[in-house]
Design a protein around this motif. Structure first.
Motif, PDB file in Angstrom:
ATOM      1  N   ALA A 188       0.758  -1.227  -0.102  1.00  9.55           N
ATOM      2  CA  ALA A 188       0.026  -0.061   0.090  1.00  9.55           C
ATOM      3  C   ALA A 188       0.894   1.247   0.063  1.00  9.55           C
ATOM      4  N   ASP A 189       0.204   2.267  -0.661  1.00  5.44           N
ATOM      5  CA  ASP A 189       0.720   3.735  -0.539  1.00  5.44           C
ATOM      6  C   ASP A 189       0.097   4.234   0.850  1.00  5.44           C
ATOM      7  N   LEU A 190       0.831   4.273   1.882  1.00  7.39           N
ATOM      8  CA  LEU A 190       0.530   4.608   3.149  1.00  7.39           C
ATOM      9  C   LEU A 190      -0.441   5.940   3.218  1.00  7.39           C
ATOM     10  N   ALA A 191       0.204   7.019   2.730  1.00  7.69           N
ATOM     11  CA  ALA A 191      -0.554   8.195   2.630  1.00  7.69           C
ATOM     12  C   ALA A 191      -1.805   8.180   2.009  1.00  7.69           C
ATOM     13  N   ALA A 192      -2.117   7.084   1.047  1.00  5.85           N
ATOM     14  CA  ALA A 192      -3.413   6.974   0.702  1.00  5.85           C
ATOM     15  C   ALA A 192      -4.319   5.997   1.517  1.00  5.85           C
ATOM     16  N   LEU A 193      -3.956   5.564   2.506  1.00  8.64           N
ATOM     17  CA  LEU A 193      -4.945   4.690   3.144  1.00  8.64           C
ATOM     18  C   LEU A 193      -5.849   5.379   4.051  1.00  8.64           C
ATOM     19  N   ALA A 194      -6.937   5.203   4.169  1.00 13.34           N
ATOM     20  CA  ALA A 194      -7.797   5.938   5.204  1.00 13.34           C
ATOM     21  C   ALA A 194      -7.895   5.326   6.250  1.00 13.34           C
ATOM     22  N   PRO A 195      -8.278   5.976   7.430  1.00 10.05           N
ATOM     23  CA  PRO A 195      -8.088   5.574   8.565  1.00 10.05           C
ATOM     24  C   PRO A 195      -9.353   4.393   9.021  1.00 10.05           C
ATOM     25  N   ASP A 196     -10.254   4.227   8.123  1.00  9.47           N
ATOM     26  CA  ASP A 196     -11.178   3.262   8.463  1.00  9.47           C
ATOM     27  C   ASP A 196     -10.881   1.969   7.476  1.00  9.47           C
ATOM     28  N   ASP A 197      -9.891   2.023   6.691  1.00  5.77           N
ATOM     29  CA  ASP A 197      -9.347   0.813   5.709  1.00  5.77           C
ATOM     30  C   ASP A 197      -9.017   0.017   6.745  1.00  5.77           C
ATOM     31  N   PRO A 198      -9.440  -1.297   6.500  1.00  4.37           N
ATOM     32  CA  PRO A 198      -9.000  -2.646   7.380  1.00  4.37           C
ATOM     33  C   PRO A 198      -7.363  -2.840   7.449  1.00  4.37           C
ATOM     34  N   ALA A 199      -6.946  -2.344   6.184  1.00  2.00           N
ATOM     35  CA  ALA A 199      -5.181  -2.545   6.193  1.00  2.00           C
ATOM     36  C   ALA A 199      -4.689  -1.311   7.171  1.00  2.00           C
ATOM     37  N   TYR A 200      -5.518  -0.176   7.388  1.00  2.00           N
ATOM     38  CA  TYR A 200      -4.960   0.648   8.126  1.00  2.00           C
ATOM     39  C   TYR A 200      -4.917   0.527   9.549  1.00  2.00           C
ATOM     40  N   ARG A 201      -6.189  -0.156   9.911  1.00  2.00           N
ATOM     41  CA  ARG A 201      -6.483  -0.713  11.349  1.00  2.00           C
ATOM     42  C   ARG A 201      -5.460  -1.691  11.723  1.00  2.00           C
ATOM     43  N   TYR A 202      -5.396  -2.718  10.675  1.00  2.00           N
ATOM     44  CA  TYR A 202      -4.569  -3.720  10.830  1.00  2.00           C
ATOM     45  C   TYR A 202      -3.016  -3.206  11.106  1.00  2.00           C
ATOM     46  N   GLY A 203      -2.647  -2.360  10.454  1.00  2.00           N
ATOM     47  CA  GLY A 203      -1.115  -1.828  10.594  1.00  2.00           C
ATOM     48  C   GLY A 203      -0.919  -1.022  11.831  1.00  2.00           C
ATOM     49  N   VAL A 204      -1.866  -0.302  12.423  1.00  2.00           N
ATOM     50  CA  VAL A 204      -1.593   0.259  13.659  1.00  2.00           C
ATOM     51  C   VAL A 204      -1.760  -0.668  14.695  1.00  2.00           C
ATOM     52  N   ALA A 205      -2.654  -1.618  14.758  1.00  2.00           N
ATOM     53  CA  ALA A 205      -2.701  -2.695  15.543  1.00  2.00           C
ATOM     54  C   ALA A 205      -1.401  -3.482  15.766  1.00  2.00           C
ATOM     55  N   GLY A 206      -0.889  -4.141  14.795  1.00  2.00           N
ATOM     56  CA  GLY A 206       0.129  -4.782  14.405  1.00  2.00           C
ATOM     57  C   GLY A 206       1.369  -4.017  14.662  1.00  2.00           C
ATOM     58  N   GLY A 207       1.407  -2.653  14.414  1.00  2.00           N
ATOM     59  CA  GLY A 207       2.425  -1.805  14.654  1.00  2.00           C
ATOM     60  C   GLY A 207       2.896  -1.476  16.058  1.00  2.00           C
ATOM     61  N   ALA A 208       1.939  -1.560  17.023  1.00  2.00           N
ATOM     62  CA  ALA A 208       2.036  -1.469  18.372  1.00  2.00           C
ATOM     63  C   ALA A 208       2.821  -2.672  18.729  1.00  2.00           C
ATOM     64  N   SER A 209       2.403  -3.633  18.418  1.00  2.00           N
ATOM     65  CA  SER A 209       3.164  -4.903  18.729  1.00  2.00           C
ATOM     66  C   SER A 209       4.778  -4.918  18.237  1.00  2.00           C
ATOM     67  N   VAL A 210       4.900  -4.423  16.944  1.00  2.00           N
ATOM     68  CA  VAL A 210       6.383  -4.455  16.570  1.00  2.00           C
ATOM     69  C   VAL A 210       7.114  -3.380  17.210  1.00  2.00           C
ATOM     70  N   PHE A 211       6.453  -2.170  17.720  1.00  2.00           N
ATOM     71  CA  PHE A 211       7.195  -1.170  18.581  1.00  2.00           C
ATOM     72  C   PHE A 211       7.381  -1.823  19.728  1.00  2.00           C
ATOM     73  N   LEU A 212       6.773  -2.436  20.523  1.00  2.00           N
ATOM     74  CA  LEU A 212       6.873  -2.963  21.702  1.00  2.00           C
ATOM     75  C   LEU A 212       8.041  -4.148  21.789  1.00  2.00           C
ATOM     76  N   ALA A 213       7.807  -4.739  20.747  1.00  3.36           N
ATOM     77  CA  ALA A 213       8.860  -6.004  20.713  1.00  3.36           C
ATOM     78  C   ALA A 213      10.422  -5.409  20.444  1.00  3.36           C
ATOM     79  N   ASN A 214      10.463  -4.259  19.540  1.00  5.33           N
ATOM     80  CA  ASN A 214      11.557  -4.089  18.880  1.00  5.33           C
ATOM     81  C   ASN A 214      12.213  -2.532  19.295  1.00  5.33           C
ATOM     82  N   CYS A 215      11.252  -1.581  19.485  1.00  4.65           N
ATOM     83  CA  CYS A 215      11.574  -0.211  19.680  1.00  4.65           C
ATOM     84  C   CYS A 215      11.563   0.272  20.959  1.00  4.65           C
ATOM     85  N   SER A 216      10.693  -0.299  21.859  1.00  7.74           N
ATOM     86  CA  SER A 216      10.474   0.335  23.255  1.00  7.74           C
ATOM     87  C   SER A 216      11.640   0.276  24.167  1.00  7.74           C
TER      88      SER A 216
END
Length: 290
Positions: free
Chosen positions: A95-123
């Motif tokens: 996806a083009d991230l800038a084109a993803l709408a907040p209600d898009d399932p891919a956007y919601r999946y990304g935010v939820a999954g990104g939280a896990s990625v952040f906690l595991a690798n960046c926190s």
């Protein structure tokens, strides 16, 4: 031998021969129920080591006749979840991230999954809440003060390539000189007072005036004449109240004297495409993303 056995005068039971200030330990037999439980644990332990993974070897452990593994069970569960999310993960990866709408399932999946990625690798560096750790020079990701830009494209690039590392040739890279090798102590003090003045802090006006020319000749090329920073060079804004390492006089003196050299690893070599874009979306929506 029988004549040497010590018996308790009151109970007539043999003692163990131990004596603590006149207190003797009776040599009573263990309760049968306790003995049977003890023997049962031995039998259970032997049976367990035969049936399940137990004894560590050089590269692994004995697998046991049942071949059961909690790791394998968890891996199967993760694989099942990944299979369920494969379609939306593929959409996010391409996806083009800038084109993803907040209600898009891919956007919601990304935010939820990104939280896990952040906690595991960046926190570990930026903190569980992404507020950063000033003492270590780890930036706060919740504000809108971004050295290299806080839009989706800039965040994704930083995540993918990192900062000042020797692993990725496309890593963001600038380096501040250590002015302790260039300036005298008096010039360093004057420069610090000028930076304090730029950021609206209490300062020595006379010293700050002396530091003006030093700043314009040596620092403005990166930080700008007004000290507002230049993002293309990753040079921070010195006129606000946001500091990566601290903005007090002592910390600024250390920074000017010895420089700073924060390093971030390139996550593009460790995370897959969907994970990179997921953590980008997560960071962008925390509140400081532009």
């Amino acid at each position: 031998m029988a004549d040497n056995i010590d018996k308790d005068d009151v109970t007539g039971i043999d003692t163990t021969g131990h004596d603590w200030d006149g207190i003797k330990e009776l040599n009573n037999p263990l309760p049968r129920w306790w003995l049977w439980c003890f023997y049962g644990t031995i039998v259970w332990g032997i049976a367990y080591t035969i049936a399940y993974p137990a004894w560590p070897l050089v590269n692994a452990a004995t697998s046991g006749v049942l071949g059961y593994s909690t790791r394998a069970e968890v891996a199967e569960q993760i694989a099942a979840v990944d299979a369920q999310n494969a379609e939306v993960a593929q959409r996010l990866a391409s996806a083009d991230l800038a084109a993803l709408a907040p209600d898009d399932p891919a956007y919601r999946y990304g935010v939820a999954g990104g939280a896990s990625v952040f906690l595991a690798n960046c926190s570990q560096c930026h903190g569980a809440g992404a507020a950063g750790v000033q003492a270590g020079g780890y930036p706060n990701l919740l504000d809108d003060d971004w050295l290299w830009g806080g839009d989706l494209e800039a965040i994704e690039y930083t995540v993918r390539h990192g900062i000042r590392n020797d692993i990725d040739p496309d890593a963001r890279w600038t380096e501040m000189p250590a002015y302790g090798d260039i300036f005298s102590d008096e010039e360093i003090a004057a420069s610090v007072e000028y930076v304090l003045a730029l950021s609206g802090q209490e300062h020595d006006a006379a010293l700050a005036e002396q530091g003006t020319e030093l700043f314009l000749d040596n620092c403005a090329a990166c930080h700008g004449e007004a000290g507002e920073g230049i993002r293309e060079m990753g040079a921070p804004n010195l006129s606000d109240a946001i500091w990566l390492y601290g903005g007090d006089r002592d910390t600024l003196t250390e920074t000017v004297t010895y420089s700073r050299f924060g390093v971030m690893p390139p996550w593009g070599q460790r995370l897959d495409e969907a994970e990179i874009k997921a953590v980008t979306l997560y960071l962008h929506q925390l509140g400081g993303g532009e």
